[in-house]
Motif scaffolding. Structure first.
Motif, PDB file in Angstrom:
ATOM      1  N   HIS A 171      15.311  21.523 -12.232  1.00  0.00           N
ATOM      2  CA  HIS A 171      14.997  22.950 -12.324  1.00  0.00           C
ATOM      3  C   HIS A 171      15.950  23.504 -13.372  1.00  0.00           C
ATOM      4  N   GLU A 172      15.434  23.692 -14.600  1.00  0.00           N
ATOM      5  CA  GLU A 172      16.314  24.034 -15.701  1.00  0.00           C
ATOM      6  C   GLU A 172      15.540  24.774 -16.795  1.00  0.00           C
ATOM      7  N   ARG A 173      16.285  25.415 -17.664  1.00  0.00           N
ATOM      8  CA  ARG A 173      15.701  26.194 -18.751  1.00  0.00           C
ATOM      9  C   ARG A 173      15.622  25.347 -20.016  1.00  0.00           C
ATOM     10  N   TRP A 174      14.452  25.350 -20.655  1.00  0.00           N
ATOM     11  CA  TRP A 174      14.263  24.694 -21.947  1.00  0.00           C
ATOM     12  C   TRP A 174      13.924  25.759 -22.978  1.00  0.00           C
ATOM     13  N   GLN A 175      14.447  25.590 -24.176  1.00  0.00           N
ATOM     14  CA  GLN A 175      14.196  26.542 -25.249  1.00  0.00           C
ATOM     15  C   GLN A 175      12.992  26.074 -26.072  1.00  0.00           C
ATOM     16  N   CYS A 176      11.822  26.144 -25.451  1.00  0.00           N
ATOM     17  CA  CYS A 176      10.596  25.721 -26.119  1.00  0.00           C
ATOM     18  C   CYS A 176       9.407  26.365 -25.427  1.00  0.00           C
ATOM     19  N   SER A 177       8.239  26.212 -26.042  1.00  0.00           N
ATOM     20  CA  SER A 177       7.011  26.749 -25.473  1.00  0.00           C
ATOM     21  C   SER A 177       6.610  25.962 -24.225  1.00  0.00           C
ATOM     22  N   ALA A 178       6.216  26.678 -23.180  1.00  0.00           N
ATOM     23  CA  ALA A 178       5.737  26.019 -21.967  1.00  0.00           C
ATOM     24  C   ALA A 178       4.488  25.193 -22.253  1.00  0.00           C
ATOM     25  N   PHE A 179       3.649  25.645 -23.178  1.00  0.00           N
ATOM     26  CA  PHE A 179       2.447  24.880 -23.516  1.00  0.00           C
ATOM     27  C   PHE A 179       2.812  23.547 -24.161  1.00  0.00           C
ATOM     28  N   MET A 196      10.610  21.831 -32.080  1.00  0.00           N
ATOM     29  CA  MET A 196       9.327  22.351 -32.534  1.00  0.00           C
ATOM     30  C   MET A 196       9.347  23.873 -32.485  1.00  0.00           C
ATOM     31  N   PRO A 197       8.388  24.548 -33.135  1.00  0.00           N
ATOM     32  CA  PRO A 197       8.338  26.010 -33.026  1.00  0.00           C
ATOM     33  C   PRO A 197       8.297  26.440 -31.563  1.00  0.00           C
ATOM     34  N   ALA A 198       9.182  27.358 -31.192  1.00  0.00           N
ATOM     35  CA  ALA A 198       9.330  27.731 -29.785  1.00  0.00           C
ATOM     36  C   ALA A 198       8.354  28.804 -29.342  1.00  0.00           C
ATOM     37  N   GLN A 199       7.671  29.436 -30.274  1.00  0.00           N
ATOM     38  CA  GLN A 199       6.780  30.538 -29.913  1.00  0.00           C
ATOM     39  C   GLN A 199       5.710  30.085 -28.923  1.00  0.00           C
ATOM     40  N   SER A 252      11.013  30.655 -24.360  1.00  0.00           N
ATOM     41  CA  SER A 252      11.641  29.665 -23.483  1.00  0.00           C
ATOM     42  C   SER A 252      10.865  29.538 -22.186  1.00  0.00           C
ATOM     43  N   CYS A 253      11.164  28.488 -21.445  1.00  0.00           N
ATOM     44  CA  CYS A 253      10.465  28.247 -20.175  1.00  0.00           C
ATOM     45  C   CYS A 253      11.421  27.630 -19.161  1.00  0.00           C
ATOM     46  N   THR A 254      10.999  27.677 -17.914  1.00  0.00           N
ATOM     47  CA  THR A 254      11.724  27.032 -16.826  1.00  0.00           C
ATOM     48  C   THR A 254      10.949  25.799 -16.398  1.00  0.00           C
ATOM     49  N   ILE A 255      11.632  24.671 -16.317  1.00  0.00           N
ATOM     50  CA  ILE A 255      11.028  23.414 -15.891  1.00  0.00           C
ATOM     51  C   ILE A 255      11.301  23.191 -14.413  1.00  0.00           C
ATOM     52  N   LEU A 256      10.256  22.948 -13.632  1.00  0.00           N
ATOM     53  CA  LEU A 256      10.393  22.528 -12.243  1.00  0.00           C
ATOM     54  C   LEU A 256       9.672  21.202 -12.093  1.00  0.00           C
ATOM     55  N   VAL A 290      -3.763  11.403 -14.748  1.00  0.00           N
ATOM     56  CA  VAL A 290      -3.159  12.657 -15.188  1.00  0.00           C
ATOM     57  C   VAL A 290      -4.046  13.827 -14.791  1.00  0.00           C
ATOM     58  N   ARG A 291      -3.445  14.870 -14.241  1.00  0.00           N
ATOM     59  CA  ARG A 291      -4.163  16.107 -13.921  1.00  0.00           C
ATOM     60  C   ARG A 291      -3.448  17.276 -14.588  1.00  0.00           C
ATOM     61  N   TRP A 292      -4.203  18.072 -15.336  1.00  0.00           N
ATOM     62  CA  TRP A 292      -3.683  19.343 -15.824  1.00  0.00           C
ATOM     63  C   TRP A 292      -4.130  20.428 -14.868  1.00  0.00           C
ATOM     64  N   LEU A 293      -3.183  21.235 -14.408  1.00  0.00           N
ATOM     65  CA  LEU A 293      -3.432  22.313 -13.468  1.00  0.00           C
ATOM     66  C   LEU A 293      -3.213  23.632 -14.214  1.00  0.00           C
ATOM     67  N   ALA A 294      -4.295  24.286 -14.576  1.00  0.00           N
ATOM     68  CA  ALA A 294      -4.205  25.487 -15.402  1.00  0.00           C
ATOM     69  C   ALA A 294      -3.397  26.584 -14.713  1.00  0.00           C
ATOM     70  N   PRO A 295      -2.603  27.359 -15.474  1.00  0.00           N
ATOM     71  CA  PRO A 295      -2.450  27.169 -16.910  1.00  0.00           C
ATOM     72  C   PRO A 295      -1.326  26.222 -17.312  1.00  0.00           C
ATOM     73  N   LEU A 296      -0.313  26.020 -16.435  1.00  0.00           N
ATOM     74  CA  LEU A 296       0.891  25.338 -16.904  1.00  0.00           C
ATOM     75  C   LEU A 296       1.489  24.394 -15.863  1.00  0.00           C
ATOM     76  N   GLY A 297       0.622  23.617 -15.230  1.00  0.00           N
ATOM     77  CA  GLY A 297       1.072  22.604 -14.286  1.00  0.00           C
ATOM     78  C   GLY A 297       0.505  21.245 -14.634  1.00  0.00           C
ATOM     79  N   LEU A 298       1.117  20.204 -14.106  1.00  0.00           N
ATOM     80  CA  LEU A 298       0.701  18.837 -14.433  1.00  0.00           C
ATOM     81  C   LEU A 298       1.134  17.903 -13.314  1.00  0.00           C
ATOM     82  N   THR A 299       0.270  16.942 -12.972  1.00  0.00           N
ATOM     83  CA  THR A 299       0.698  15.836 -12.120  1.00  0.00           C
ATOM     84  C   THR A 299       0.368  14.533 -12.827  1.00  0.00           C
ATOM     85  N   LEU A 300       1.228  13.557 -12.655  1.00  0.00           N
ATOM     86  CA  LEU A 300       1.043  12.235 -13.236  1.00  0.00           C
ATOM     87  C   LEU A 300       1.255  11.207 -12.129  1.00  0.00           C
TER      88      LEU A 300
END
Length: 331
Positions: A144-152, A296-299, A257-261, A224-234
């Protein structure tokens, strides 16, 4: 406010693991909004704007009273989990004006996480995680941490089937830069998409510590499952029957920036593979990803222009197309 952040509001997002919510209020940032989270009366969760309606002090610096209300640290105004001001110490004998109440947001507990939705109604329910809900899997708390990048970018990285050979050398050594074909194509679901694709790897010491297979090379089955809008299971299945499900959410803090869980579900025991070995392997793996993504571009941009996708990028291309539908009527 960023228009894209507004379009992302009608969805549920995990704010933090339940185990990190203690007896004090906690400050979080979601979609550019400063929020405060706490447990109020009878253990009920509350999520409010982190600004007192009086003089804009941060409520996260306040205290939780014996009655379960959140008390502002500046002048003692108290709020319940519904955002209603319940106490004005400076005017104890006068009715509390409606303008003194603050905004509260929908909040739920699910999958060991605190979830919030900033819109009056969510377009999709909180994602179902059958492996987590069954309760039969060992759960390992991850990151559970902050990354300086786009969540997408984080989620697209999880859908990327060709980066392993180049990014993860020394930790997860893929045997070919050419990925195997997607098995059965990409299936569109009510809340995203899913597909299966294997990966052939040679066994590093770090990987062997988490798989305990003993083979020099392995073919791991990956679903792999993408869970809209910003979730994922592998979901990973190894030749010896060991299984692991990686659950990942990339939650936009703001437009940069985004938070990773991230947590893990496994079908083995601590005596088989230690949680420490899993976390050590995963730490090395995601740090390799992080170095690439933060350069990469963080926007925050779900549809970046000028990128030339190829056939192997089908999951990413499909996700970008589907996001047009999921975000089309969001406001």
């Amino acid at each position: 406010m960023d228009p894209l952040l507004q379009r992302l509001e009608p969805f549920w997002y995990p704010l933090l693991p339940l185990q990190e919510l203690g007896s004090e209020p906690t400050a979080v940032t979601l979609l550019g909004r400063s929020l405060v989270v706490w447990r109020g009366e009878n253990g009920q969760l509350g999520v409010l704007d982190d600004r007192c309606r009086h003089r804009s002090a941060s409520l996260a610096g306040g205290r939780i009273g014996a009655e379960g209300h959140l008390h502002c640290p500046y002048h003692g105004w108290a709020f319940d989990t519904g955002g209603r001001c319940r106490l004005l110490p400076q005017q104890p004998d006068q009715p509390i004006p409606e303008r003194c109440h603050t905004r509260a947001y929908s909040v739920q507990e699910r999958h060991g996480l605190v979830w919030a939705c900033l819109a009056p109604e969510a377009r999709l329910p909180i994602p179902a995680l059958p492996m987590a809900e069954a309760g039969r899997q060992r759960r390992i708390e991850g990151f559970h941490e902050r990354w300086q990048c786009s969540a997408f970018r984080v989620i697209e990285n999880g859908l990327d089937n060709i980066h392993h050979y180049f990014v993860h050398r020394g930790v997860l050594d893929a045997l070919s830069p050419v990925p195997d074909p997607i098995e059965g194509g990409i299936t569109v679901t009510a809340d995203g998409l899913e597909f299966s694709i294997p990966l052939k790897v040679s066994t590093t010491a770090a990987l062997e510590a988490t798989v305990a297979d003993g083979s020099a090379s392995l073919r791991v089955e990956r679903h792999v499952r993408w869970l809209a809008p910003l979730g994922l299971t592998l979901e990973l299945t190894w030749p010896n029957g060991r299984q692991q499900c990686i659950v990942l959410f990339a939650v936009p803090r703001d437009a940069q920036s985004c938070t990773i869980l991230r947590f893990y579900l496994r079908n083995d025991l601590e005596a088989d593979v230690s949680a420490a070995s899993v976390i050590a392997f995963e730490r090395a793996l995601i740090d390799q990803d992080r170095r690439i993504l933060e350069a990469m571009p963080a926007q925050l941009d779900p549809w970046p222009t000028g990128e030339q996708l190829i056939e192997a990028d089908q999951p990413i291309a499909r996700m970008r197309q589907l996001l047009q539908k999921f975000l089309a009527t969001s406001s």
